[in-house]
Write a protein that holds these residues in place. Structure first.
Motif, PDB file in Angstrom:
ATOM      1  N   THR A  17      24.920 -24.683 -58.974  1.00  0.00           N
ATOM      2  CA  THR A  17      23.727 -24.437 -58.174  1.00  0.00           C
ATOM      3  C   THR A  17      22.509 -24.546 -59.099  1.00  0.00           C
ATOM      4  O   THR A  17      22.645 -24.455 -60.333  1.00  0.00           O
ATOM      5  CB  THR A  17      23.759 -23.042 -57.551  1.00  0.00           C
ATOM      6  N   PRO A  18      21.320 -24.716 -58.542  1.00  0.00           N
ATOM      7  CA  PRO A  18      20.124 -24.727 -59.394  1.00  0.00           C
ATOM      8  C   PRO A  18      20.011 -23.460 -60.238  1.00  0.00           C
ATOM      9  O   PRO A  18      19.606 -23.528 -61.409  1.00  0.00           O
ATOM     10  CB  PRO A  18      18.981 -24.835 -58.381  1.00  0.00           C
ATOM     11  N   GLU A  19      20.371 -22.324 -59.653  1.00  0.00           N
ATOM     12  CA  GLU A  19      20.291 -21.062 -60.391  1.00  0.00           C
ATOM     13  C   GLU A  19      21.274 -21.054 -61.564  1.00  0.00           C
ATOM     14  O   GLU A  19      20.920 -20.662 -62.691  1.00  0.00           O
ATOM     15  CB  GLU A  19      20.588 -19.892 -59.453  1.00  0.00           C
ATOM     16  N   GLN A  20      22.508 -21.490 -61.311  1.00  0.00           N
ATOM     17  CA  GLN A  20      23.509 -21.536 -62.381  1.00  0.00           C
ATOM     18  C   GLN A  20      23.113 -22.547 -63.462  1.00  0.00           C
ATOM     19  O   GLN A  20      23.213 -22.263 -64.661  1.00  0.00           O
ATOM     20  CB  GLN A  20      24.876 -21.926 -61.796  1.00  0.00           C
ATOM     21  N   GLY A  21      22.655 -23.708 -63.016  1.00  0.00           N
ATOM     22  CA  GLY A  21      22.260 -24.748 -63.962  1.00  0.00           C
ATOM     23  C   GLY A  21      21.117 -24.307 -64.849  1.00  0.00           C
ATOM     24  O   GLY A  21      21.120 -24.557 -66.057  1.00  0.00           O
ATOM     25  N   ALA A  22      20.129 -23.634 -64.239  1.00  0.00           N
ATOM     26  CA  ALA A  22      18.966 -23.182 -65.007  1.00  0.00           C
ATOM     27  C   ALA A  22      19.369 -22.159 -66.062  1.00  0.00           C
ATOM     28  O   ALA A  22      18.951 -22.244 -67.221  1.00  0.00           O
ATOM     29  CB  ALA A  22      17.915 -22.594 -64.071  1.00  0.00           C
ATOM     30  N   LYS A  23      20.196 -21.193 -65.662  1.00  0.00           N
ATOM     31  CA  LYS A  23      20.605 -20.154 -66.613  1.00  0.00           C
ATOM     32  C   LYS A  23      21.422 -20.745 -67.759  1.00  0.00           C
ATOM     33  O   LYS A  23      21.208 -20.439 -68.935  1.00  0.00           O
ATOM     34  CB  LYS A  23      21.412 -19.063 -65.912  1.00  0.00           C
ATOM     35  N   GLU A  24      22.374 -21.616 -67.418  1.00  0.00           N
ATOM     36  CA  GLU A  24      23.215 -22.216 -68.461  1.00  0.00           C
ATOM     37  C   GLU A  24      22.388 -23.107 -69.390  1.00  0.00           C
ATOM     38  O   GLU A  24      22.610 -23.143 -70.607  1.00  0.00           O
ATOM     39  CB  GLU A  24      24.352 -23.012 -67.824  1.00  0.00           C
ATOM     40  N   PHE A  25      21.434 -23.836 -68.812  1.00  0.00           N
ATOM     41  CA  PHE A  25      20.584 -24.673 -69.649  1.00  0.00           C
ATOM     42  C   PHE A  25      19.798 -23.828 -70.639  1.00  0.00           C
ATOM     43  O   PHE A  25      19.740 -24.158 -71.837  1.00  0.00           O
ATOM     44  CB  PHE A  25      19.611 -25.494 -68.798  1.00  0.00           C
ATOM     45  N   MET A  26      19.187 -22.762 -70.166  1.00  0.00           N
ATOM     46  CA  MET A  26      18.378 -21.912 -71.050  1.00  0.00           C
ATOM     47  C   MET A  26      19.223 -21.355 -72.187  1.00  0.00           C
ATOM     48  O   MET A  26      18.807 -21.363 -73.353  1.00  0.00           O
ATOM     49  CB  MET A  26      17.751 -20.772 -70.246  1.00  0.00           C
ATOM     50  N   ASP A  27      20.417 -20.891 -71.860  1.00  0.00           N
ATOM     51  CA  ASP A  27      21.296 -20.320 -72.889  1.00  0.00           C
ATOM     52  C   ASP A  27      21.703 -21.383 -73.916  1.00  0.00           C
ATOM     53  O   ASP A  27      21.625 -21.164 -75.135  1.00  0.00           O
ATOM     54  CB  ASP A  27      22.549 -19.712 -72.256  1.00  0.00           C
ATOM     55  N   LYS A  28      22.148 -22.532 -73.423  1.00  0.00           N
ATOM     56  CA  LYS A  28      22.624 -23.581 -74.325  1.00  0.00           C
ATOM     57  C   LYS A  28      21.477 -24.177 -75.145  1.00  0.00           C
ATOM     58  O   LYS A  28      21.635 -24.459 -76.336  1.00  0.00           O
ATOM     59  CB  LYS A  28      23.313 -24.680 -73.518  1.00  0.00           C
ATOM     60  N   ALA A  29      20.333 -24.386 -74.498  1.00  0.00           N
ATOM     61  CA  ALA A  29      19.199 -24.996 -75.198  1.00  0.00           C
ATOM     62  C   ALA A  29      18.696 -24.099 -76.317  1.00  0.00           C
ATOM     63  O   ALA A  29      18.428 -24.557 -77.438  1.00  0.00           O
ATOM     64  CB  ALA A  29      18.076 -25.301 -74.209  1.00  0.00           C
ATOM     65  N   ASN A  30      18.564 -22.799 -76.036  1.00  0.00           N
ATOM     66  CA  ASN A  30      18.101 -21.880 -77.080  1.00  0.00           C
ATOM     67  C   ASN A  30      19.127 -21.767 -78.205  1.00  0.00           C
ATOM     68  O   ASN A  30      18.766 -21.592 -79.378  1.00  0.00           O
ATOM     69  CB  ASN A  30      17.787 -20.510 -76.488  1.00  0.00           C
ATOM     70  N   ALA A  31      20.399 -21.883 -77.863  1.00  0.00           N
ATOM     71  CA  ALA A  31      21.448 -21.858 -78.900  1.00  0.00           C
ATOM     72  C   ALA A  31      21.335 -23.089 -79.802  1.00  0.00           C
ATOM     73  O   ALA A  31      21.491 -23.002 -81.031  1.00  0.00           O
ATOM     74  CB  ALA A  31      22.827 -21.809 -78.252  1.00  0.00           C
ATOM     75  N   ILE A  32      21.043 -24.242 -79.201  1.00  0.00           N
ATOM     76  CA  ILE A  32      20.829 -25.476 -79.984  1.00  0.00           C
ATOM     77  C   ILE A  32      19.670 -25.303 -80.941  1.00  0.00           C
ATOM     78  O   ILE A  32      19.750 -25.616 -82.136  1.00  0.00           O
ATOM     79  CB  ILE A  32      20.592 -26.674 -79.048  1.00  0.00           C
ATOM     80  N   LEU A  33      18.559 -24.784 -80.434  1.00  0.00           N
ATOM     81  CA  LEU A  33      17.368 -24.617 -81.251  1.00  0.00           C
ATOM     82  C   LEU A  33      17.570 -23.578 -82.356  1.00  0.00           C
ATOM     83  O   LEU A  33      17.095 -23.753 -83.475  1.00  0.00           O
ATOM     84  CB  LEU A  33      16.166 -24.241 -80.362  1.00  0.00           C
ATOM     85  N   ASP A  34      18.288 -22.489 -82.030  1.00  0.00           N
ATOM     86  CA  ASP A  34      18.571 -21.462 -83.037  1.00  0.00           C
ATOM     87  C   ASP A  34      19.433 -22.033 -84.155  1.00  0.00           C
ATOM     88  O   ASP A  34      19.237 -21.724 -85.333  1.00  0.00           O
ATOM     89  CB  ASP A  34      19.278 -20.261 -82.398  1.00  0.00           C
ATOM     90  N   LYS A  35      20.399 -22.865 -83.771  1.00  0.00           N
ATOM     91  CA  LYS A  35      21.312 -23.456 -84.749  1.00  0.00           C
ATOM     92  C   LYS A  35      20.588 -24.377 -85.718  1.00  0.00           C
ATOM     93  O   LYS A  35      20.987 -24.526 -86.879  1.00  0.00           O
ATOM     94  CB  LYS A  35      22.402 -24.235 -83.998  1.00  0.00           C
ATOM     95  N   MET A  36      19.490 -24.975 -85.239  1.00  0.00           N
ATOM     96  CA  MET A  36      18.778 -25.956 -86.045  1.00  0.00           C
ATOM     97  C   MET A  36      17.787 -25.331 -87.015  1.00  0.00           C
ATOM     98  O   MET A  36      17.226 -26.023 -87.869  1.00  0.00           O
ATOM     99  CB  MET A  36      18.022 -26.930 -85.123  1.00  0.00           C
ATOM    100  N   LYS A  37      17.540 -24.043 -86.894  1.00  0.00           N
ATOM    101  CA  LYS A  37      16.532 -23.402 -87.753  1.00  0.00           C
ATOM    102  C   LYS A  37      16.990 -23.339 -89.196  1.00  0.00           C
ATOM    103  O   LYS A  37      18.167 -23.198 -89.485  1.00  0.00           O
ATOM    104  CB  LYS A  37      16.238 -21.986 -87.236  1.00  0.00           C
TER     105      LYS A  37
ATOM    106  N   ILE B 256      24.038 -30.457 -61.250  1.00  0.00           N
ATOM    107  CA  ILE B 256      23.484 -29.832 -60.037  1.00  0.00           C
ATOM    108  C   ILE B 256      23.511 -30.822 -58.874  1.00  0.00           C
ATOM    109  O   ILE B 256      23.919 -30.484 -57.756  1.00  0.00           O
ATOM    110  CB  ILE B 256      22.043 -29.341 -60.298  1.00  0.00           C
ATOM    111  N   GLN B 257      23.105 -32.051 -59.134  1.00  0.00           N
ATOM    112  CA  GLN B 257      23.062 -33.048 -58.068  1.00  0.00           C
ATOM    113  C   GLN B 257      24.449 -33.348 -57.497  1.00  0.00           C
ATOM    114  O   GLN B 257      24.596 -33.571 -56.296  1.00  0.00           O
ATOM    115  CB  GLN B 257      22.435 -34.342 -58.595  1.00  0.00           C
ATOM    116  N   PHE B 258      25.458 -33.339 -58.360  1.00  0.00           N
ATOM    117  CA  PHE B 258      26.817 -33.605 -57.894  1.00  0.00           C
ATOM    118  C   PHE B 258      27.524 -32.359 -57.376  1.00  0.00           C
ATOM    119  O   PHE B 258      28.712 -32.392 -57.047  1.00  0.00           O
ATOM    120  CB  PHE B 258      27.646 -34.243 -59.018  1.00  0.00           C
ATOM    121  N   GLY B 259      26.790 -31.250 -57.271  1.00  0.00           N
ATOM    122  CA  GLY B 259      27.335 -30.044 -56.668  1.00  0.00           C
ATOM    123  C   GLY B 259      28.244 -29.220 -57.561  1.00  0.00           C
ATOM    124  O   GLY B 259      28.932 -28.313 -57.080  1.00  0.00           O
ATOM    125  N   LYS B 260      28.249 -29.498 -58.852  1.00  0.00           N
ATOM    126  CA  LYS B 260      29.098 -28.742 -59.773  1.00  0.00           C
ATOM    127  C   LYS B 260      28.474 -27.398 -60.144  1.00  0.00           C
ATOM    128  O   LYS B 260      29.175 -26.466 -60.559  1.00  0.00           O
ATOM    129  CB  LYS B 260      29.366 -29.561 -61.040  1.00  0.00           C
TER     130      LYS B 260
END
Length: 436
Positions: free
Chosen positions: A416-436, A410-414
């Motif tokens: 937007t905050p909105e895009q970064g937040a959505k992608e983070f939520m999706d990827k983070a929950n996928a990581i946690l689901d995989k670890m169950k 986000i800081q380097f402009g790759k």
């Protein structure tokens, strides 16, 4: 799926941790059955010990280890230490190869991962004296009703600040500033002290800062093995820091990348480039020594009208590697670090306020001004602290790293905050689901 049994620290339980408050944890049911510390083998034994920290932590720990070796001449201790950056990659490789150190400094973010990897030895009945540690503190190192880690100290997150720099910029902080107060102070510092000074370091990639931000909204970082906050809350958090960055009041992407995960020696507050730093309360001594000037601590910013989010938790833990060849000697070293009065005086409050009531009492006469600041600040936080579950779910370490990566994008402009937040939520929950 195995459910974790990490407990919530209540405000009442947290208050027991402080020497200024009466200690009630003197009859711990989890104390070793024999009541005796394990004895070292008559044969020569070599223990490896791994920890992270700044140079002063290394120096103090080495001094304590020398005392331990003097008292236990059949045991040689080989130290392995580094900064926090790269620590977990190193430990992961060692565990994967079956060659991890015998005694390991552990974090709340990784206990679950290493318990699931069967890398930590259950400490129930290991012979470590636990009767001077209250149960609410001890329970934070438990999973599945087994004790895998013992807190090395207790602390709170804080905003360390340079009063002289703020005074020069004409900034006067309220006792508990809001996010708006911080933004205004950062802008004023930049305007008054010039472009070479960073108003505030960009903490959009900090899990600790995000945790406070979302707790003020009644959410948690993790809940029931998943993320416990919303995409909207994360977007708001990213936008707050992005606005400050664009206004020139927060560090540039290049500056942020240079200090993110770096040792304390490279923090901008040390070199006088900024008046603020997000740090654990137990780091006030190290950072003040490195900066070579007076620094103070205050609360993390809060939302106007928001929920109080402050909490006290273990700063770090001591654990024993499950495959150690010397469990008795490893337990003897851990017991020494936690309960020996001479070791307590050497280590002081470097890893946080000591969890042993007897060690806290022994330390009181020797506390220097920096230690007193730490004790007083933790005492202040304890009075308003809210419960928190300190044991993170499996995969939490990877999620925390993902937050830092997303923040940089986000800081380097790759993104937007909105895009970064959505992608983070999706990827983070996928990581946690995989670890169950």
């Amino acid at each position: 799926m195995k459910r974790r049994s990490g407990r919530l620290l209540s405000t009442a339980g947290l208050s027991l941790l402080m020497g200024a408050v009466a200690l009630t944890g003197c009859s711990n049911d989890n104390d070793n059955a024999s009541g005796k510390t394990p004895e070292a083998s008559a044969d020569k034994v070599e223990l490896r010990v791994l920890w992270w920290g700044s140079q002063d932590r290394h120096d103090l720990t080495m001094k304590a280890i020398k005392l331990f070796e003097d008292k236990n001449p059949t045991i040689k201790v080989t130290p392995e230490y580094s900064g926090f950056d790269g620590y977990w990659d190193k430990l992961s490789v060692q565990v994967g190869g079956g060659s991890a150190p015998d005694v390991i400094q552990m974090s709340t973010a990784y206990i679950n991962d290493y318990v699931n990897r069967q890398a930590l030895l259950p400490l129930d009945g290991a012979g470590i004296k636990l009767s001077d540690i209250d149960e609410s503190t001890l329970s934070t190192g438990k999973l599945n009703n087994k004790l895998y880690a013992i807190p090395a100290g207790i602390n709170s997150q804080s905003y360390v600040y340079d009063p002289a720099m703020l005074a020069k910029a004409g900034v006067k902080l309220p006792e508990h500033m809001t996010w708006d107060d911080l933004a205004a102070a950062a802008k004023q510092v930049t305007e008054k002290l010039g472009k070479d000074v960073i108003g505030v370091t960009n903490d959009s990639g900090s899990p600790e800062m995000l945790q406070y931000f979302i707790r003020q909204k009644g959410m948690e970082f993790f809940k029931d093995g998943k993320l416990g906050f919303t995409t909207e809350a994360l977007t708001e958090f990213f936008n707050y820091w992005e606005k400050l960055r664009k206004e020139g009041a927060a560090s540039t992407p290049e500056q942020t990348a240079s200090y993110f995960g770096a040792p304390l020696e490279k923090y901008p507050i040390v070199t006088g480039k900024t008046p603020f730093a997000l740090l654990s309360s137990n780091q006030i001594g190290s950072i003040s020594t490195l900066a070579n000037r007076p620094l103070e601590m205050t609360f993390i910013p809060k939302a106007s009208g928001g929920i109080d989010a402050d909490f006290v938790s273990p700063s770090m833990y001591w654990s024993i590697y499950a495959k150690t060849k010397y469990p008795k000697e490893a337990a003897l070293l851990m017991d020494f670090m936690l309960n020996d009065p001479e070791a307590g005086k050497i280590l002081g409050a470097n890893r946080g306020v000591p969890v042993s009531g007897k060690i806290r009492e022994a330390l009181k006469p020797q506390l220097n001004d920096l230690d007193k600041k730490q004790f007083d600040f933790v005492d202040k936080v304890t009075k308003v602290a809210k419960p928190i579950n300190v044991i993170d779910p499996k995969g939490a370490g990877e999620v925390r790293q993902l937050l830092g990566t997303t923040s940089q994008e986000i800081q380097f402009g790759k993104k937007t905050p909105e895009q970064g937040a959505k992608e983070f939520m999706d990827k983070a929950n996928a990581i946690l689901d995989k670890m169950k």
